[in-house]
Design an enzyme around this catalytic site. Structure first.
Site, PDB file in Angstrom:
ATOM      1  CB  CYS A  81     -25.928 -39.589 -64.991  1.00 60.86           C
ATOM      2  SG  CYS A  81     -25.034 -41.232 -64.477  1.00 60.86           S
ATOM      3  CG  HIS A 175     -29.555 -39.547 -62.068  1.00 59.91           C
ATOM      4  ND1 HIS A 175     -29.677 -39.571 -63.576  1.00 59.91           N
ATOM      5  CD2 HIS A 175     -28.553 -40.291 -61.949  1.00 59.91           C
ATOM      6  CE1 HIS A 175     -29.074 -40.421 -64.250  1.00 59.91           C
ATOM      7  NE2 HIS A 175     -28.330 -41.082 -63.079  1.00 59.91           N
ATOM      8  CD  GLU A 177     -32.169 -36.727 -63.838  1.00 65.86           C
ATOM      9  OE1 GLU A 177     -31.488 -35.873 -63.189  1.00 65.86           O
ATOM     10  OE2 GLU A 177     -31.658 -37.799 -64.503  1.00 65.86           O
TER      11      GLU A 177
END
Ligand code: GLN
Length: 203
Positions: A81, A175, A177
């Protein structure tokens, strides 16, 4: 061989989530705030967050040029991002004083999805990631408007490129993560492990 050591640029953004994802795929994660902390890394993650703030802090911490040199040397880097924005050779809708590191021959449009829809999730098929689509979390996300010949498109959502790779550099609009699915971190750590021994060990 020891676990790959992956730095996470820790100026701003979702650093903790990347460290957890890296631990989940058997890498040793380290926060990076100083130029000398780049020296011993097998790879670097540039997290999600706010690219204008990250740019300002990179300048304030004397990291802009060392980070550019890290990428330019062909050392492995993964940006999510805001991190993708940082890795763009060309940026649209950035702030006039905003810097990027470059590294991928692509034009990225900042906040491109954000204007239509601030935040959403979608299943995204990523080339090179086996086992079905990943859950893409998009938060005021950029998209890749165009890529040059050196860059490879790995994923498209709604007609827009959302994942690319060029050499040892990987970037996603979304994302991973923030999900429990660490397959993209796994892909990146295997790129870093492969590059070990072929890339210079110090910046
Ligand atoms: N819109 C942000 C930027 O310009 C990126 C958002 C994110 O990383 N979730 O940096």
């Amino acid at each position: 061989m020891s676990d790959p050591v992956i730095g996470v640029l820790a100026l701003q953004g979702d650093v903790r989530e990347h460290l957890a994802a890296l631990a989940g795929v058997g890498a040793e994660g380290r926060q990076v705030r100083r130029p000398e902390e780049l020296a011993d890394l097998d790879g670097l993650v540039v997290p999600g967050g706010e690219s204008t703030t990250m740019s300002n802090l990179a300048v304030a911490f004397g990291l802009l040029e060392p980070l550019r040199a890290f990428v330019a040397a062909g050392r492995p880097v993964y940006g999510t991002c805001a991190g993708m924005i940082m890795l763009a050779d060309r940026l649209l809708d950035g702030r006039p004083d905003q810097h990027t590191l470059g590294g991928v021959d692509m034009t990225v449009r900042r906040n491109a999805f954000g204007r239509q829809n601030e935040s959403f999730e979608a299943d995204v098929e990523v080339s090179g990631v086996a086992g079905g689509p990943v859950r893409g979390v998009f938060i005021r996300a950029p998209w890749v408007e165009s890529v040059g010949e050196a860059a490879q498109v790995l994923a498209v959502h709604d007609g827009h490129t959302v994942a690319v790779r060029q050499g040892n550099v990987l970037a996603t609009s979304f994302h991973p993560e923030l999900t429990g699915d660490h397959r993209l971190h796994g892909l990146f750590v295997s790129m870093a492990a492969e590059a070990r021994g072929t890339a210079p060990a110090a910046a």
